[in-house]
Design an enzyme around this catalytic site. Structure first.
Site, PDB file in Angstrom:
ATOM      1  N   LYS A 300       0.886  -1.166   0.000  1.00 49.94           N
ATOM      2  CA  LYS A 300       0.000   0.000   0.000  1.00 49.94           C
ATOM      3  C   LYS A 300       0.916   1.205   0.000  1.00 49.94           C
ATOM      4  O   LYS A 300       1.629   1.446   0.990  1.00 49.94           O
ATOM      5  CB  LYS A 300      -0.883   0.000   1.247  1.00 49.94           C
ATOM      6  CG  LYS A 300      -1.705   1.291   1.444  1.00 49.94           C
ATOM      7  CD  LYS A 300      -2.590   1.185   2.672  1.00 49.94           C
ATOM      8  CE  LYS A 300      -3.429   2.450   2.884  1.00 49.94           C
ATOM      9  NZ  LYS A 300      -4.340   2.299   4.070  1.00 49.94           N
ATOM     10  N   GLU A 304      -3.546   7.109   1.862  1.00 47.88           N
ATOM     11  CA  GLU A 304      -3.870   7.375   3.276  1.00 47.88           C
ATOM     12  C   GLU A 304      -2.608   7.623   4.094  1.00 47.88           C
ATOM     13  O   GLU A 304      -2.470   7.137   5.217  1.00 47.88           O
ATOM     14  CB  GLU A 304      -4.695   6.209   3.848  1.00 47.88           C
ATOM     15  CG  GLU A 304      -6.036   6.048   3.160  1.00 47.88           C
ATOM     16  CD  GLU A 304      -6.940   5.024   3.828  1.00 47.88           C
ATOM     17  OE1 GLU A 304      -8.171   5.207   3.757  1.00 47.88           O
ATOM     18  OE2 GLU A 304      -6.408   4.051   4.396  1.00 47.88           O
ATOM     19  N   LYS A 373      -9.800  -2.935  -5.242  1.00 50.34           N
ATOM     20  CA  LYS A 373     -10.993  -3.218  -4.448  1.00 50.34           C
ATOM     21  C   LYS A 373     -12.186  -3.422  -5.366  1.00 50.34           C
ATOM     22  O   LYS A 373     -12.207  -2.904  -6.488  1.00 50.34           O
ATOM     23  CB  LYS A 373     -11.273  -2.067  -3.473  1.00 50.34           C
ATOM     24  CG  LYS A 373     -10.244  -1.976  -2.337  1.00 50.34           C
ATOM     25  CD  LYS A 373     -10.689  -1.036  -1.239  1.00 50.34           C
ATOM     26  CE  LYS A 373      -9.666  -1.019  -0.108  1.00 50.34           C
ATOM     27  NZ  LYS A 373     -10.081  -0.159   1.034  1.00 50.34           N
ATOM     28  N   ASP A 378     -14.894   2.189  -1.225  1.00 50.04           N
ATOM     29  CA  ASP A 378     -14.199   1.533  -0.109  1.00 50.04           C
ATOM     30  C   ASP A 378     -15.077   0.487   0.574  1.00 50.04           C
ATOM     31  O   ASP A 378     -15.586   0.709   1.661  1.00 50.04           O
ATOM     32  CB  ASP A 378     -13.806   2.612   0.918  1.00 50.04           C
ATOM     33  CG  ASP A 378     -12.731   2.109   1.868  1.00 50.04           C
ATOM     34  OD1 ASP A 378     -12.255   2.888   2.708  1.00 50.04           O
ATOM     35  OD2 ASP A 378     -12.386   0.909   1.761  1.00 50.04           O
ATOM     36  N   GLU A 406     -16.152  -4.444   7.943  1.00 48.77           N
ATOM     37  CA  GLU A 406     -15.879  -3.078   8.448  1.00 48.77           C
ATOM     38  C   GLU A 406     -17.088  -2.176   8.267  1.00 48.77           C
ATOM     39  O   GLU A 406     -17.430  -1.384   9.132  1.00 48.77           O
ATOM     40  CB  GLU A 406     -14.690  -2.515   7.697  1.00 48.77           C
ATOM     41  CG  GLU A 406     -14.401  -1.070   8.012  1.00 48.77           C
ATOM     42  CD  GLU A 406     -13.222  -0.505   7.226  1.00 48.77           C
ATOM     43  OE1 GLU A 406     -12.566  -1.258   6.470  1.00 48.77           O
ATOM     44  OE2 GLU A 406     -12.957   0.694   7.398  1.00 48.77           O
TER      45      GLU A 406
HETATM   46  O1  GCW Z   1     -11.472   0.956   4.415  1.00 49.95           O
HETATM   47  C1  GCW Z   1     -10.248   1.549   4.725  1.00 49.95           C
HETATM   48  C2  GCW Z   1     -10.041   1.214   6.177  1.00 49.95           C
HETATM   49  C3  GCW Z   1      -8.600   1.306   6.604  1.00 49.95           C
HETATM   50  C4  GCW Z   1      -7.754   0.487   5.627  1.00 49.95           C
HETATM   51  C5  GCW Z   1      -7.935   1.067   4.233  1.00 49.95           C
HETATM   52  C6  GCW Z   1      -7.158   0.274   3.180  1.00 49.95           C
HETATM   53  C7  GCW Z   1      -5.770  -0.762   6.129  1.00 49.95           C
HETATM   54  O2  GCW Z   1     -10.838   2.075   6.970  1.00 49.95           O
HETATM   55  O3  GCW Z   1      -8.493   0.791   7.928  1.00 49.95           O
HETATM   56  O4  GCW Z   1      -6.388   0.536   6.024  1.00 49.95           O
HETATM   57  O5  GCW Z   1      -9.300   0.983   3.857  1.00 49.95           O
HETATM   58  O6  GCW Z   1      -7.806  -0.490   2.464  1.00 49.95           O
HETATM   59  O7  GCW Z   1      -5.949   0.441   3.092  1.00 49.95           O
END
Ligand code: GCW
Length: 717
Positions: A300, A304, A373, A378, A406
């Site tokens: 990654k 973020e 993804k 998300d 989540e």
């Molecule tokens: O959905 C978000 C989550 C993060 C996660 C991020 C990702 C590991 O809130 O906790 O970080 O995606 O996919 O990198």
């Protein structure tokens, strides 16, 4: 009150008596078959076995076979050397077994590759054959699934192989044993006691994954910690890799892009810097010294806040290729995540991954897969398929699903994810005309890629039942089964799991299956109906938060996504809005942008519509929104009623676990319903449709709730 304490005492007694039904055995329970007729037939067909050849995997095959049949049949199958033995089961490969070689199965074996298997049964003799030992293990688990589901085993002629060659779990596990977005306790990896203390759970983990064909595991969080690459930690990783190897499971790690700085003391992590390249090459060679079949890295980067090549004005390809070159001599791969977005970009967050990665198509090394993804935002309860699928024909794209819930109720909501996974895999990208499904893209079939894969963010922790909720096990199970065969039906997989986990009684299967198959739509209704998305609580993502508007970045708020105002609600992603639809094929874009064809399930994902907009049912959008929320909450309540009717058919311990969780789900579905309806009503100013019970709390009550210790939140480091 007295009743529940009595039950708790009973459960504790059971647990100590060693016959606790606490869910630990997952779907590999191997309890005595209750159908007397079926049992007699199986006992007759399975009296002796022959396994020629020696290997750690064949030892696993023999151990699992004997354990399973002792449990299922109540008799111990005995080893034989006599081909004339009655009820004979032969397992092996042509290279390990002259008997198998003599069976002349070449025409079948040549079609199944390294991991596939052939199962035939004729006249009281059953054969489980493969080209490699691991295929025999996969074939055995397939065969045992038939027994566990009371399926006839005479006259079998099965040829089966996986559709994807990388079938992997991603553990967002931290080295302090917290699990990011984990809701099943702490990480099962006891780094402090490894490598010398090997928890029995590690082998049960390997068995469970091998039983559903998972052949890889990333042990560490994508928000990576460079420490895992320190030699003493690599010894710990190697101990796990040694345990998993006989089960066909390769170990991978997440690579923190700044590791040359954090661990190597370098001044830079620039992928084009010779010293950095050299550091990674040396590190990777060191890893392979300890773990000869190490799978590679999951990365990654520049997402973020994670470090990456862009910190040095280099591209994702520069970063991925530097690692890929060092891994290539070892047959290792890089899985580079496309989960990138940045609020400094004014562009719709749903468009940013394509903007960054499409221009890089064809520039990655052939041992780099881009991990995408399922949807462009998300892991929401419903998203359209990610527009990258079909948009990078020269690059192998692998799917990233989230098994941990989540955004889907975490570990207190029964939500079977199979239908969601299936919906994504079957979506048509029209990348090369009709039929170019997402499944075909990730299988590499459309563009002849060597590598193909699927990753699932694990929902596993050290809770006794592994996944917090017994029904969370079904999501681990369905993920594995779909990674093996993307064309399987989530309904058929649900039935398999129910039979192996609970009962083969049709009166038990039917209600549980109906509940599982409807559960994702029910959750969508009480959380994010009609295409709403990303309106959960801030930070922990627990509970409703449509009012969230003040965060460090706009695209972490809820108002960014629903855009509710006095006139209407929804995100206009058509040409008149962000034009995110422009990133899809024309057929897909027109399907969703045309209100006469856009499914109502995606309406507010792609359109901003007036509260008075006329729905297909004749209701206004406002009325439909309210009815969806109320239906969802009502359906969640009905789950518990369904479950309670099964009390006599389910062991007390697991019955109680699920019953208590369904009570939480019922309450939380009502919480989502009332909070969201009241919040959106503050814009629409329209009455809650007649006949619907009014919320008992005020909007202010809901907006003041706070849960600083909700589970699974990312560590503040
Ligand atoms: O959905 C978000 C989550 C993060 C996660 C991020 C990702 C590991 O809130 O906790 O970080 O995606 O996919 O990198």
């Amino acid at each position: 009150m007295r009743k529940s304490i009595g039950f708790l005492f009973f459960a504790i007694l059971l647990a100590h008596s060693g016959i606790a039904e606490d869910g630990y055995r997952l779907w590999l329970r191997y309890d005595l078959i209750t159908d007397a007729q079926q049992l007699a037939l199986y006992r007759q067909s399975l009296q002796h076995y022959i396994i020629e050849g020696q290997s750690p995997t064949l030892e696993v095959v023999e151990h699992e076979l004997k354990k399973a049949l002792q449990g299922l049949l109540g008799t111990s199958i005995t080893e034989s050397t006599d081909l004339a033995s009655k009820g004979l089961l032969i397992l092996g490969t042509p290279s390990s077994s002259t008997i198998v070689k003599g069976l002349k199965l070449e025409d079948k074996l040549k079609t199944i590759g390294k991991e596939g298997f052939v199962i035939t049964s004729q006249g009281g003799r059953t054969v489980i054959a493969a080209n490699e030992d691991i295929g025999v293990l996969y074939g055995l688990f397939h065969f045992l699934r038939l027994l566990q589901s009371h399926t006839a085993i005479d006259g079998l002629s099965i040829t089966n192989k996986p559709k994807l060659n990388i079938r992997i779990l991603n553990h967002w596990d931290n080295l302090d044993r917290t699990v990011e977005r984990g809701y099943a306790g702490f990480s099962i990896w006891d780094w402090h006691k490894l490598p010398d203390y090997l928890d029995a759970r590690y082998l049960d983990y390997a068995r469970a994954n091998a039983s559903i064909g998972i052949n890889g595991t990333v042990l560490t969080n994508v928000n990576a910690n460079a420490l895992i690459l320190r030699p003493d930690y690599l010894d710990k990783v190697a101990a796990l890799a040694d345990l998993f190897r006989p089960y066909g499971i390769r170990v991978y790690l997440t690579a923190r892009f700044s590791a040359p700085i954090n661990l190597g003391g370098l001044k830079t992590a620039d992928p084009l810097d010779p010293a950095v390249k050299d550091w990674w090459k040396t590190k990777i060679d060191e890893i392979y010294e300890k773990i000869p079949d190490f799978g590679g890295f999951l990365v990654k980067a520049n997402s973020e806040g994670q470090p990456g090549p862009q910190n040095y004005n280099r591209s994702h390809a520069d970063g991925a290729n530097m690692l890929a070159d060092a891994l290539k001599p070892h047959d290792g791969i890089v899985m580079w995540r496309a989960f990138v977005y940045d609020d400094k970009e004014p562009v719709d967050r749903a468009m940013q991954a394509n903007n960054e990665f499409e221009p890089l198509d064809g520039t990655f090394r052939d041992n780099v897969l881009i991990q995408v993804k399922n949807g462009p935002i998300d892991f929401q309860p419903r998203e359209p398929f990610h527009p990258l699928f079909g948009a990078m024909p020269k690059t192998p794209l692998m799917m990233e699903f989230q098994i941990t819930q989540e955004y889907l109720g975490q570990a207190t909501h029964l939500v079977y994810l199979g239908p969601m996974f299936e919906e994504v895999l079957k979506a048509d990208t029209y990348a090369k005309g009709k039929g170019a499904t997402v499944a075909k893209v990730i299988e590499g079939k459309l563009d002849n890629h060597q590598y193909s894969g699927m990753a699932g963010v694990a929902n596993i922790g050290n809770d006794r039942n592994w996944t917090g909720h017994i029904f969370g096990q079904a999501n681990w199970y369905v993920y594995g089964r779909l990674a093996w065969d993307t064309e399987l039906s989530s309904a058929a997989i649900a039935e398999e799991w129910i039979r192996m986990t609970f009962s083969n009684d049709p009166d038990v299967i039917k209600p549980i299956k109906e509940m599982m198959l409807s559960s994702r739509e029910t959750l969508v209704k009480y959380m994010t109906p009609l295409g709403l998305h990303h309106i959960m609580g801030a930070g922990h993502h627990y509970g409703p938060g449509p009012w969230v508007s003040r965060m460090s970045r706009a695209d972490w708020t809820s108002v960014y996504y629903h855009k509710a105002d006095s006139l209407g609600i929804g995100f206009d992603r058509t040409a008149s809005g962000s034009n995110a639809l422009g990133q899809y094929s024309p057929e897909v874009a027109s399907f969703y942008s045309d209100l006469s064809t856009c499914p109502e399930a995606y309406l507010l994902w792609f359109h901003h519509l007036k509260w008075t907009y006329k729905m297909a049912s004749g209701e206004t959008l406002w009325e439909k929104l309210c009815h969806s929320y109320y239906e969802g909450a009502k359906e969640a309540k009905a789950f518990r009623q369904t479950w309670q009717k099964l009390e006599k058919a389910i062991d007390a311990d697991r019955f109680r676990q699920v019953d208590m969780l369904l009570k939480i789900q019922e309450k939380e579905a009502k919480w989502w319903r009332d909070a969201c309806v009241l919040y959106f009503q503050s814009f629409s100013k329209m009455p809650i449709p007649s006949g619907l019970e009014k919320p008992t709390e005020s909007l202010e009550y809901f907006t003041n709730l706070s849960y600083p210790y909700a589970p699974g939140i990312r560590p503040r480091w």
